[in-house]
Design a protein around this motif. Structure first.
Motif, short mmCIF file in Angstrom:
data_model
loop_
_atom_site.label_atom_id
_atom_site.label_comp_id
_atom_site.label_asym_id
_atom_site.label_seq_id
_atom_site.Cartn_x
_atom_site.Cartn_y
_atom_site.Cartn_z
N GLY A 137 1.00 -0.91 -0.03
CA GLY A 137 -0.03 0.35 -0.50
C GLY A 137 1.23 1.61 -0.22
O GLY A 137 0.58 2.28 -0.41
N LYS A 138 1.87 1.12 0.93
CA LYS A 138 2.87 2.48 0.86
C LYS A 138 3.71 2.23 -0.59
O LYS A 138 3.80 3.72 -0.91
N MET A 139 3.87 1.64 -1.25
CA MET A 139 4.60 1.90 -2.89
C MET A 139 3.49 1.91 -3.47
O MET A 139 4.48 1.69 -4.70
N HIS A 140 1.97 2.25 -3.88
CA HIS A 140 0.79 2.22 -4.03
C HIS A 140 1.04 1.25 -5.39
O HIS A 140 0.74 1.44 -6.15
N LEU A 141 1.58 0.09 -4.95
CA LEU A 141 0.39 -0.95 -5.68
C LEU A 141 -0.23 -1.52 -5.86
O LEU A 141 0.15 -2.92 -5.91
N LEU A 142 -0.95 -1.61 -4.84
CA LEU A 142 -2.52 -2.43 -4.61
C LEU A 142 -3.19 -2.09 -6.33
O LEU A 142 -3.45 -1.13 -6.97
N ASP A 143 -3.73 -2.72 -6.49
CA ASP A 143 -4.36 -3.18 -7.64
C ASP A 143 -3.81 -3.15 -8.66
O ASP A 143 -4.10 -2.93 -9.67
N THR A 144 -2.73 -3.84 -8.41
CA THR A 144 -1.43 -4.04 -9.18
C THR A 144 -1.13 -5.09 -9.80
O THR A 144 -0.98 -6.41 -8.89
N HIS A 145 -0.31 -5.22 -10.86
CA HIS A 145 -0.11 -6.10 -11.47
C HIS A 145 1.76 -6.51 -10.83
O HIS A 145 2.36 -7.90 -10.32
N LEU A 146 1.86 -5.95 -10.50
CA LEU A 146 3.32 -5.30 -10.17
C LEU A 146 3.14 -6.11 -9.04
O LEU A 146 4.10 -6.40 -8.23
N GLY A 147 2.79 -5.52 -8.59
CA GLY A 147 2.54 -5.84 -6.40
C GLY A 147 1.86 -7.33 -6.03
O GLY A 147 2.71 -7.93 -5.23
N LEU A 148 1.43 -8.46 -6.81
CA LEU A 148 1.20 -9.42 -6.65
C LEU A 148 2.97 -10.05 -7.20
O LEU A 148 3.15 -11.07 -6.76
N ILE A 149 3.27 -9.71 -8.83
CA ILE A 149 4.53 -9.87 -8.65
C ILE A 149 5.64 -10.11 -7.99
O ILE A 149 6.20 -11.04 -7.64
N LEU A 150 5.65 -8.86 -7.30
CA LEU A 150 6.94 -8.50 -5.99
C LEU A 150 6.44 -9.63 -4.63
O LEU A 150 7.79 -10.22 -4.49
N VAL A 151 5.49 -10.08 -4.42
CA VAL A 151 4.59 -10.63 -3.34
C VAL A 151 5.16 -12.45 -3.43
O VAL A 151 5.76 -12.93 -2.84
N TYR A 152 5.20 -12.75 -5.03
CA TYR A 152 5.65 -14.07 -5.69
C TYR A 152 6.40 -14.29 -5.33
O TYR A 152 7.31 -15.80 -5.27
N ILE A 153 7.57 -13.65 -6.07
CA ILE A 153 8.76 -13.56 -6.02
C ILE A 153 9.37 -13.59 -4.63
O ILE A 153 9.92 -14.29 -4.06
N SER A 154 8.90 -13.56 -3.88
CA SER A 154 9.52 -13.25 -2.12
C SER A 154 8.76 -14.11 -1.62
O SER A 154 9.61 -15.62 -0.58
N PHE A 155 7.77 -15.13 -2.16
CA PHE A 155 7.36 -16.62 -1.32
C PHE A 155 8.72 -17.62 -2.15
O PHE A 155 8.94 -18.65 -1.70
N THR A 156 8.88 -17.51 -3.73
CA THR A 156 9.66 -18.53 -4.45
C THR A 156 11.18 -18.27 -4.54
O THR A 156 11.06 -19.62 -4.65
N VAL A 157 11.91 -17.23 -3.94
CA VAL A 157 12.91 -17.14 -4.22
C VAL A 157 13.47 -17.77 -3.11
O VAL A 157 14.62 -19.01 -3.82
N PRO A 158 13.12 -17.86 -2.20
CA PRO A 158 14.14 -18.86 -1.00
C PRO A 158 13.99 -20.22 -1.43
O PRO A 158 14.88 -20.68 -1.57
N PHE A 159 12.81 -21.22 -1.86
CA PHE A 159 12.76 -22.36 -2.03
C PHE A 159 13.46 -22.72 -3.02
O PHE A 159 14.51 -23.95 -3.23
N CYS A 160 13.52 -21.78 -3.93
CA CYS A 160 14.41 -22.11 -5.31
C CYS A 160 15.06 -22.06 -5.45
O CYS A 160 16.30 -22.95 -5.67
N THR A 161 15.81 -21.48 -4.62
CA THR A 161 17.34 -20.47 -4.68
C THR A 161 17.91 -22.04 -3.74
O THR A 161 19.14 -23.14 -3.98
N TRP A 162 17.52 -22.99 -2.58
CA TRP A 162 17.89 -24.07 -1.84
C TRP A 162 17.51 -24.92 -3.20
O TRP A 162 19.02 -25.95 -2.32
#
Length: 283
Positions: A137-162
């Motif tokens: 919300g502070k990044m003004h990315l609610l209701d945007t594709h980029l907001g969900l992309i950043l969230v999903y990246i934060s979920f998947t990168v750690p497991f993918c890295t290991w």
């Protein structure tokens, strides 16, 4: 002779019991899938018929037609595809770089970084919902594709890295040394020599990142409110109306949503072959 026959009989009985157990477990997985396929091709009247019918009396495609005429299914599908494609690409690329760097270079804080990446997976996602909502919300990315992309990246990168760490560790350092003798720098060694040998790992992480982002519902529901920004999982859930539930429409949408996952696995399954690097370096 009698002892041999007894041992053989025990092996046969053990094999029969094992296959019976596997068939039971497989049925627990396949029955809901078969019911989804069957319901998708039923008319609305057959979906509420008693007793339920496994096989529709007349195959109907009316549910598939309504997906494109009465529901914004195309918009849901496009949103999910764009978000998942970008998040998967970034996650796989970042995990490959991280896996290569952590296994090939020695630097201060390396073990602490690996531990931190692992610790991030120990928190339940629901606990991160409010912080993510506040940050997005502070990044003004609610209701945007980029907001969900950043969230999903934060979920998947750690497991993918290991996951990629295990594949990069399996490759001998002799490959890097041989490449450097031939004049390759770190980027050339990574892109031309090491990365092609980790295709099974890239396929595994790609499938994981795709499935995780494609099926995610909670964050997509909270971080999007406009109908034109909703993803496929949220759109299918909203088919559950207050007055009635068109089960054939929901099952048709679920069947259509499953097709990209099936196609992805079919395209990448050939890379799930171990031993691609066997013989790459002579001992």
């Amino acid at each position: 002779m009698t002892e041999r026959m007894g041992m053989r009989r025990k092996k046969i009985m053990a094999g029969v019991a094992m296959y019976a157990l596997l068939a039971l477990l497989a049925s627990l997985v396949l029955i809901p899938v078969l019911w989804m396929v069957s319901t998708a091709f039923k008319s609305y009247g057959e979906t509420i018929a008693k007793p339920p019918r496994w096989i529709p009396q007349q195959i109907s495609f009316e549910a598939f037609g309504r997906l494109w005429s009465e529901y914004p299914f195309g918009t849901y599908f496009k949103n999910s595809f764009v978000i998942v494609l970008f998040s998967m690409a970034v996650s796989v690329f970042a995990s490959c770089l991280a896996g290569y760097g952590l296994t090939r270079f020695r630097f201060r804080g390396r073990n602490s970084l690996m531990t931190f990446i692992l610790v991030t997976q120990m928190f339940p996602s629901v606990m991160l919902l409010v912080p993510f909502y506040s940050i997005i919300g502070k990044m003004h990315l609610l209701d945007t594709h980029l907001g969900l992309i950043l969230v999903y990246i934060s979920f998947t990168v750690p497991f993918c890295t290991w996951t990629m760490l295990g594949f990069f560790r399996a490759l001998p350092l002799d490959l890097d040394e041989a490449a450097r003798i031939d004049g390759c720098n770190s980027w050339q060694c990574f892109g031309r020599i090491i990365l092609p040998l980790t295709l099974p790992g890239i396929a595994s992480t790609s499938i994981y990142a795709f499935i995780t982002s494609w099926n995610e519902y909670m964050f997509a529901f909270i971080l999007t409110s406009r109908p034109e920004m909703k993803t496929l999982s949220v759109g299918i859930a909203e088919m559950n109306g207050f007055q009635q539930v068109r089960w054939n429409d929901m099952m048709a949408a679920s069947l259509m949503a499953s097709l990209p996952l099936i196609l992805l696995f079919v395209c990448l399954q050939k890379y799930f072959v171990s031993g691609l690097t066997s013989g790459a370096v002579k001992s």
